[in-house]
Motif scaffolding. Sequence first.
Motif, PDB file in Angstrom:
ATOM      1  N   VAL A   1      -3.113  13.374  -5.212  1.00 10.69           N
ATOM      2  CA  VAL A   1      -3.349  12.251  -5.771  1.00 10.69           C
ATOM      3  C   VAL A   1      -1.943  11.358  -5.935  1.00 10.69           C
ATOM      4  N   TYR A   2      -2.156  10.050  -5.541  1.00 12.19           N
ATOM      5  CA  TYR A   2      -0.921   9.067  -5.509  1.00 12.19           C
ATOM      6  C   TYR A   2      -0.947   8.109  -6.413  1.00 12.19           C
ATOM      7  N   VAL A   3      -0.033   7.860  -7.354  1.00 14.58           N
ATOM      8  CA  VAL A   3       0.190   6.845  -8.314  1.00 14.58           C
ATOM      9  C   VAL A   3       1.128   5.712  -7.826  1.00 14.58           C
ATOM     10  N   GLN A   4       0.336   4.601  -8.066  1.00 14.70           N
ATOM     11  CA  GLN A   4       1.223   3.255  -7.676  1.00 14.70           C
ATOM     12  C   GLN A   4       1.030   2.384  -8.694  1.00 14.70           C
ATOM     13  N   GLU A   5       2.090   1.664  -9.210  1.00 13.12           N
ATOM     14  CA  GLU A   5       1.973   0.672 -10.195  1.00 13.12           C
ATOM     15  C   GLU A   5       1.721  -0.646  -9.443  1.00 13.12           C
ATOM     16  N   VAL A   6       0.771  -1.264 -10.167  1.00 11.08           N
ATOM     17  CA  VAL A   6       0.315  -2.746  -9.605  1.00 11.08           C
ATOM     18  C   VAL A   6       0.620  -3.832 -10.656  1.00 11.08           C
ATOM     19  N   SER A   7       1.412  -4.782 -10.249  1.00 13.92           N
ATOM     20  CA  SER A   7       1.538  -6.278 -10.631  1.00 13.92           C
ATOM     21  C   SER A   7       0.339  -6.537 -11.652  1.00 13.92           C
ATOM     22  N   SER A   8       0.396  -6.962 -13.013  1.00 15.65           N
ATOM     23  CA  SER A   8      -0.459  -7.562 -13.714  1.00 15.65           C
ATOM     24  C   SER A   8      -0.878  -9.013 -13.351  1.00 15.65           C
ATOM     25  N   GLY A   9       0.252  -9.571 -12.827  1.00  9.75           N
ATOM     26  CA  GLY A   9       0.411 -10.922 -12.634  1.00  9.75           C
ATOM     27  C   GLY A   9       0.591 -11.680 -13.763  1.00  9.75           C
ATOM     28  N   VAL A  10       1.008 -11.065 -14.947  1.00  9.48           N
ATOM     29  CA  VAL A  10       1.472 -11.942 -16.170  1.00  9.48           C
ATOM     30  C   VAL A  10       2.757 -11.903 -16.052  1.00  9.48           C
TER      31      VAL A  10
ATOM     32  N   MET B   1       0.861  -1.254  -0.020  1.00 10.05           N
ATOM     33  CA  MET B   1       0.089  -0.049   0.117  1.00 10.05           C
ATOM     34  C   MET B   1       0.817   1.147  -0.201  1.00 10.05           C
ATOM     35  N   VAL B   2       0.241   2.313  -0.665  1.00  7.66           N
ATOM     36  CA  VAL B   2       1.131   3.281  -0.619  1.00  7.66           C
ATOM     37  C   VAL B   2       0.924   4.160   0.621  1.00  7.66           C
ATOM     38  N   SER B   3       1.783   4.914   0.888  1.00  4.05           N
ATOM     39  CA  SER B   3       1.882   5.718   2.383  1.00  4.05           C
ATOM     40  C   SER B   3       1.341   7.075   1.855  1.00  4.05           C
ATOM     41  N   THR B   4       0.301   7.304   2.581  1.00  7.35           N
ATOM     42  CA  THR B   4      -0.325   9.105   2.187  1.00  7.35           C
ATOM     43  C   THR B   4       0.008   9.872   3.565  1.00  7.35           C
ATOM     44  N   SER B   5       0.326  11.049   3.088  1.00  5.71           N
ATOM     45  CA  SER B   5       0.740  11.908   4.256  1.00  5.71           C
ATOM     46  C   SER B   5       0.126  13.582   3.904  1.00  5.71           C
ATOM     47  N   TYR B   6      -0.211  13.628   2.716  1.00  5.99           N
ATOM     48  CA  TYR B   6      -0.624  14.932   2.050  1.00  5.99           C
ATOM     49  C   TYR B   6      -1.910  14.647   1.073  1.00  5.99           C
TER      50      TYR B   6
END
Length: 802
Positions: free
Chosen positions: A9-18, A1-6
Motif C-alpha cells: 500500500v502506497y500513501v501519497q498526499e494530494v493537494s486540495s486546491g484550497v 505519481m507515486v513510483s511503485t516497486s514492491y
Amino acid sequence: MVSTSYPGVYVQEVSSGVRTIAGVGTSIALFLGRTGMGELNRLVQCLSYEDYTRAFGAEYAGSDMARAVKLFFSNGGTTCAAMRIAKGANASTLTLLNEAKGASLRVEARSAGSFGDDIRLAVSYNTLTPEATFNLELFRWQKSSSGVQQKTMAESYAGLSMDPRHPRYVVDMINQSSALIRVSSLAGTPAASGYSQSGYAVSARTDTIARIQWSSLIGKNAAVNRFRIAVDGNAPVEVDLSSIDFSVAPLDTPSGCAANLPLAIAQLINDKLPAGCSVTASMQAGPAGPTGQDNLATQYLRIASANGDVRIESSFGADLAAPLMLGTANGGLESSRYGDSRPAPTGYVMKLADVAAFAAMRQDSFNKLRVDAGFEIDLSVAPFKIATSPASITEARMYQDASASDQNDGRRGLREKLAIIAAAINAKRITDSSFCYGAELWGDRLAIIPLSGSDNLKPVVARLNGGAVVAPPLKADTSVNVRHYALGSVGASPYQAGGTAGNPGIAPQAAEYEAAYSVIDRELDLFNLLVLPQDADHSEADTRKLWGPASVFCQKRRAFLLMDPPASWTDAQKAVDTATGVNSLRIGLVKDHAAVFYPNLKMDENGREIMVGPCGAIAGVMARIDATRGVWKAPAGTEADLRGVTGVQHRFSDGENGVLNPRAINTIRVFPNGIVSWGARTMDGDDAFGSEYKYLPVRRLALFLEESLYRGLKWAVFEPNDEPLWSQIRLNVGAFMHNQFRQGAFQGATPREAYFVKCDASTTTQNDRNLGIVNIMVGFAPLKPAEFVVLYLQQMAGQIQV
C-alpha cells in the motif's frame, strides 16, 4: 505519481486546491509633510502617536503633520506610515580629526534642520585595547520644562574600530544603530604595521646589566618561557622561548648579543604562525636616563606585523607574558594599524608619542597638580605620594616602581605613577563638589575628563613643585580638547573641522511630493488612505497643485485620498462657488479615489485653540468604523463622532448642508451628541454625475476586494491555463467572496443575489490562453448608504362603518 516497486500500500498526499485568500487591511494611513526632526524621505511605521513623536517629534514645524497623526490615533487609527519631506533641507555636520589633526570621521545628523545642532559627542580610549579601539558617547541637549539643559536620546558605543575588517567597525555600528547620526570614514592609509610592545623597560646597554635583566625572565630552563600570540586575526598560537640561552656568553658576543634577541624571538614566533603570516621584532627606545647616567636609558621589546594587528596573552603555564608585561591585560602596549586614524579623545589626554617623555621625568619633579584655577591636588602625601623609590636610587624616574631596590630594578613603574595621579584627581572630586573633573587610566595614557560645565570647556593643567609652576604641565604635547564635540557651528575643539549648521528647509513643493511617491512605491507594501496635512507656507494654489498627482498615485496603489478644505472656503457659498469651490478641485483629480471634508477642526494645544485640517481625524474614524462595522459601512453618522477636538471652524444649518452634500462636500457637523462626520461621498459623488462610485464605502469596498484578490491570486501565475486552474480559482475566490457576504458586505439575501465568480472557457478564450491570459470576472452588489431616511406618517381614521 507515486513510483511503485514492491507489492503493498502506497500513501501519497494530494493537494486540495484550497488556497485561502485573506482580506488586506483597509485603514492603513500614510502621512506626508514637514516635521521638526527625523530623516528626510524615510518611511517610518507608527503603531501609536508615541512612535511618531520618537521619530519626528511633536513640535509644530510649519505643518499640521504631528496634529493630524495625533487625531488619527485619537479617533481609532492603529497603524500608519509617515514620511518627512522638505525643500532645501540639510543636516548638521562635523568632521572629527585624529590626534595628528588629520581627517578621521565625517559625522552627519540623521535629522535635517536645527535638531542636529544640539547633538554632542564624547570620545574616549578607555577600552580593552586602548591603542586600537575607542568609545563613542552620543546624546542631544534638550531643555526641560524648567529651562534646564538635559541629556536626551543618549547612546553609547564601546570598542569601536576604524578598521573596516573589525567586527565593530565604526561606520557599520553607528549607521546601523544610531538614531542621532550617521558617519563615514575619512581615514587615510593605515600605519605600516600593528604591534604589541612590552611594558617592561629593560636597559638599552649591551652589557652585563641587560644580560641579567633578560636572563632573569627568559633564561634557558627558566620557570617562565611561554606566551600566546595572535597575528593578523588568526587564532592564537603558543610560543616557547626556552631555546634562547642568555647565560652562557656575554651579550656583546654574536651568540648572545641583545641586538640578536628580537631576531631569535621573531623566528620562534614565525615557526608557529600559519603560512603567509609573519612578524618582526625589534627593541624600541624607552625613557632616557639622566645626563651622565646612560646606564638608565631603556628600551622595549616590540613585536609587529605588516599585515594586521598583534595580540599577546598569557600562557596557561610557564607564562612569560605577565613578567615581561606583554599584552594589554599584562600592562603592555598594543597598537592597531588603524589606531592613529581614530578621532582624538575629548578632555585632557596624554598622547602616546609622549609617554616616554613622562616616564623619564624625575619622581620629585613635581608634588602638586593644578587643574583650572583654584584646584590643586597634593601628590606628596600618602597614598598619593609619587616619590616612592628608596634613597639608594639616584634621581628616581617615573618608570621605576615602588619596589625598586637599585638603579636597574623596578622597570614597571609608568602605570603605577599614572594611577597615583588619577586616584588623587578622583579623590579631589569626592571631597570638593565644585571640582568638575574625573581621571581615568587608558593603558599608558592619563585622561582628565570634565564631568560638568560647558561643551567647549578645556581643562587647564599645571605641574607645581614647591608652589612654583613647572613646564611642561604633564607632557610636551598633551592633547587638550573640549568636553564635547558639537555638531553644527558652535564647537570650539581644535580637533574638529567643517562643522555646518542644519537647515530645516522650506515647505515641500510638487517635486518633493513626487519624489516621495517614488520612495513609497519602492518601500511601502500597503497603505489605504493618503493624508497630506496642511502646510502654513503653502498658498491655496500650491495645495491645489498637489491633489491631482496624489490622486493618480492613490489610483495606482488602490488607495484613497482624503482632502482638507481650501482656506478660501469661509462659508457654504464659497465652497460651491464656480471659480473657487469644489468643482475647481476636481480639475486633474481622479475623482472616485478622493474625497473632501469640510470644515477645519478646532483642537486644544497647550491651552491654545488652533485650527487643524480634518483629514487626520477622518482617517482615524474610518479605521474605527472599519474595525467595528466593516469597510462597507459609511464612515459617517452618529457613531462617526470625532474625538480629540473641541469644535469646528464653521457650523452649518440643515439648509446649508443641503447645498453642500449634493455637490459631494462631506460636512462635519455639531450635534447634541458630539461633532460627527456627516457625509460619505467621493469627489465623483455630485448628484449630476451619476457615478457608480458616488459613495465612499462602495469605492473603498471595491479597493479592498481588488487588493485582496490581487495578492491572493499570485499563486496562479505560471500554472497550466486550463479547467483545473479555473476550478481552483473559482473555489478560492468564491470562498473569499462568500466570507464577505456572510459578514454583511453585499446586498442580497442569497449568495447568488450578492456576488458571482466566473472563470471558465467563456471568460478565457483559446486566443487568451495562447497569450498566457486567464480572465476572472467577479461581480458584487454593494451596499449603498441610507443617505436620506424618509419617514411617512399617517393618522389613522376612526372606525368608519361602510
